[in-house]
Design a protein around this motif. Structure first.
Motif, PDB file in Angstrom:
ATOM      1  N   UNK A 335      -4.013   1.839   1.017  1.00  0.00           N
ATOM      2  CA  UNK A 335      -2.770   2.273   0.356  1.00  0.00           C
ATOM      3  C   UNK A 335      -2.349   3.693   0.730  1.00  0.00           C
ATOM      4  N   UNK A 336      -3.324   4.604   0.839  1.00  0.00           N
ATOM      5  CA  UNK A 336      -2.984   5.972   1.233  1.00  0.00           C
ATOM      6  C   UNK A 336      -2.503   6.025   2.679  1.00  0.00           C
ATOM      7  N   UNK A 337      -3.092   5.195   3.540  1.00  0.00           N
ATOM      8  CA  UNK A 337      -2.633   5.140   4.928  1.00  0.00           C
ATOM      9  C   UNK A 337      -1.212   4.578   5.015  1.00  0.00           C
ATOM     10  N   UNK A 338      -0.899   3.570   4.223  1.00  0.00           N
ATOM     11  CA  UNK A 338       0.460   3.024   4.200  1.00  0.00           C
ATOM     12  C   UNK A 338       1.452   4.091   3.756  1.00  0.00           C
ATOM     13  N   UNK A 339       1.083   4.858   2.738  1.00  0.00           N
ATOM     14  CA  UNK A 339       1.976   5.912   2.245  1.00  0.00           C
ATOM     15  C   UNK A 339       2.248   6.964   3.319  1.00  0.00           C
TER      16      UNK A 339
END
Length: 490
Positions: A335-339
């Protein structure tokens, strides 16, 4: 009494004492007025139902077109669809009421509403999954997207360089740590709330319900303040696992508590009636019965924790390199990488972001399938493997019971005697509390049950106890002393 006129079909009042002739009774019995019971059909597809739905849908659409295009100054796509749907429900109720009664009309209308809600949710889910996979279609076909990290790739590099291997590994490590903490604690707390009711359990249930709405940033700040600032630890995947477990724990406890309440009380009562302790009843009866629901509770908690971003950013930091050590060094999740990918203006980074989101959804689906396999089916439903296991256990029990109830076994069996090889039988009275011939005789002043025994009916010898010595006497039945040689009382 009331007499029914069969020709006119209307009841007529008659005096209470008016006699009814036998001929009238015979006529009423021979030609009764009966109404056949016709069961109402509550399921299935009929031609009239299909025509009613189709006509109501077309009429609702026409009403919305007239209102938004000709009759009223309405506008907007959302208002158009809402007006068309409400018109459809009203017209469908009117068409159904032409053939059915009020109860059937309400049943048909609620069925349509529920089917519409289910279809809307399925359409929304399909749209989200399809849109994510479509936008990430440019990055997903490349193998390096799953095997490389972003340490040597930048925003301007093509999709043939860089990947999300570091984010996938970080997500798996964090969620594994969170599950290792959440599953035992959550299930144990749910069992406590279900099996030990009381004032403290109500307090714990209230705290759990309040923690369900806990913002994720609060959990991340708590772990950051305690683990990193006070204890002096560095940002790592372990700290992120702690923060994610705080978010997952109330979800798992609440869902597991609801599932354990559905276990029939008769099962626990039967187990305790057989003498099983409480812990064995919980371990062998309650938890296996609710296993499918408990797997669903774990999946709900996992879906909540695997998509968290802010706790991971506060406790694990950010890195573009692959880090497999959860105790040291920063770590990143999907999720942090997607953000970070989608906030870039470069199309390649946006494609990487949607590709990472598609991988995250696939990872959640894989975890769901694993939990379904572990959880099995619901109570009373067995798959083929469980049915074969139950059949083998039944055959073993049948064989064991047959061996225990083999005919020809005697209650008292001893080995062969040393002399003539005959089977030695137990002495008379042995094993039932009777005195043995080798036992010493009771002393003076004691009463022996053999003296009170009546004489045999066939004149045979009466069983006697062991002979007393010459200087000993035995107490008679009347309380006097009896000479053992002559039998005279002294």
């Amino acid at each position: 009494m009331t007499v029914v006129d069969l020709e006119k079909g209307a009841p007529q009042d008659a005096p209470q004492d008016a006699p009814v002739s036998p001929a009238a009774r015979t006529s009423l019995a021979a030609d009764p007025v009966t109404v056949p019971d016709v069961p109402r059909r509550i399921g299935g597809v009929t031609r009239s139902g299909v025509l009613a739905v189709s006509g109501a849908a077309a009429s609702g659409l026409c009403v919305a077109v007239l209102l938004f295009g000709e009759l009223a100054p309405f506008s907007g796509a959302l208002g158009f669809f809402v007006t068309a749907y409400l018109s459809f429900l009203g017209i469908y109720a009117v068409l159904t009421g032409l053939e059915e009664d009020g109860q059937a009309v309400r049943d048909r209308v609620m069925t349509v509403v529920l089917w519409s809600a289910g279809g809307m949710m399925f359409a929304a889910l399909t749209m989200v999954v399809g849109f994510t996979a479509w936008r990430g279609r440019e990055a997903l076909p490349h193998a390096n997207f799953f095997t490389q990290d972003m340490q040597a790739a930048g925003p301007l590099d093509p999709l043939t360089h860089g990947g999300i291997a570091h984010a996938m590994l970080g997500t798996l490590i964090m969620i594994t740590i969170a599950l290792a903490i959440t599953v035992p604690l959550g299930l144990a707390c749910a069992v406590y709330l279900n099996q030990i009711p009381g004032r403290f359990s109500r307090f714990v249930r209230t705290i759990v319900e309040a923690m369900t709405a806990l913002p994720s940033i609060v959990a991340g700040l708590m772990v950051y303040a305690v683990w990193i600032l006070n204890l002096g630890m560095q940002k790592s995947g372990l700290a992120a696992g702690f923060a994610i477990s705080v978010m997952m724990l109330p979800i798992v406890i609440r869902a597991a508590d609801v599932v354990l309440r559905l276990v029939p009380g008769t099962l626990t009562e039967a187990s305790e009636a057989l003498g099983a302790p409480r812990w064995r009843t919980v371990w062998h009866v309650v938890l296996p019965t609710a296993r499918s629901g408990l797997a669903t509770a774990v999946i709900l908690g996992t879906a909540r924790g695997i998509g968290e971003t802010s706790p991971v950013l506060l406790t694990a930091g950010f890195t573009a390199a692959l880090n497999a050590d959860p105790t040291s060094g920063p770590m990143i999740s999907l999720p942090l990488a997607v953000f970070n990918f989608v906030k870039s203006p470069e199309p390649t980074m946006i494609a990487r972001g949607f590709g990472a989101a598609a991988v995250l959804m696939a990872l959640v689906l894989i975890l769901f399938v694993i939990a379904r396999v572990i959880g099995g089916r619901g109570p009373g439903h067995q798959n083929k493997r469980q049915a074969r296991r139950a059949a083998r256990a039944s055959r073993r029990d049948t064989t064991r019971f047959a061996e225990l109830h083999t005919p020809g076994l005697e209650l008292f069996e001893t080995g062969p005697s040393e002399g003539n090889g005959e089977t030695e039988r137990p002495e008379r009275g042995a094993g039932n509390g009777a005195p043995s011939p080798d036992a010493p005789a009771p002393g003076n002043g004691e009463h022996s049950p053999e003296d009170d025994a009546p004489a045999a009916a066939d004149g045979g010898p009466v069983p006697q106890g062991p002979p007393a010595s010459d200087n000993e006497t035995r107490t008679g039945g009347a309380g006097g002393n009896t000479d053992p040689a002559t039998g005279d009382s002294h």
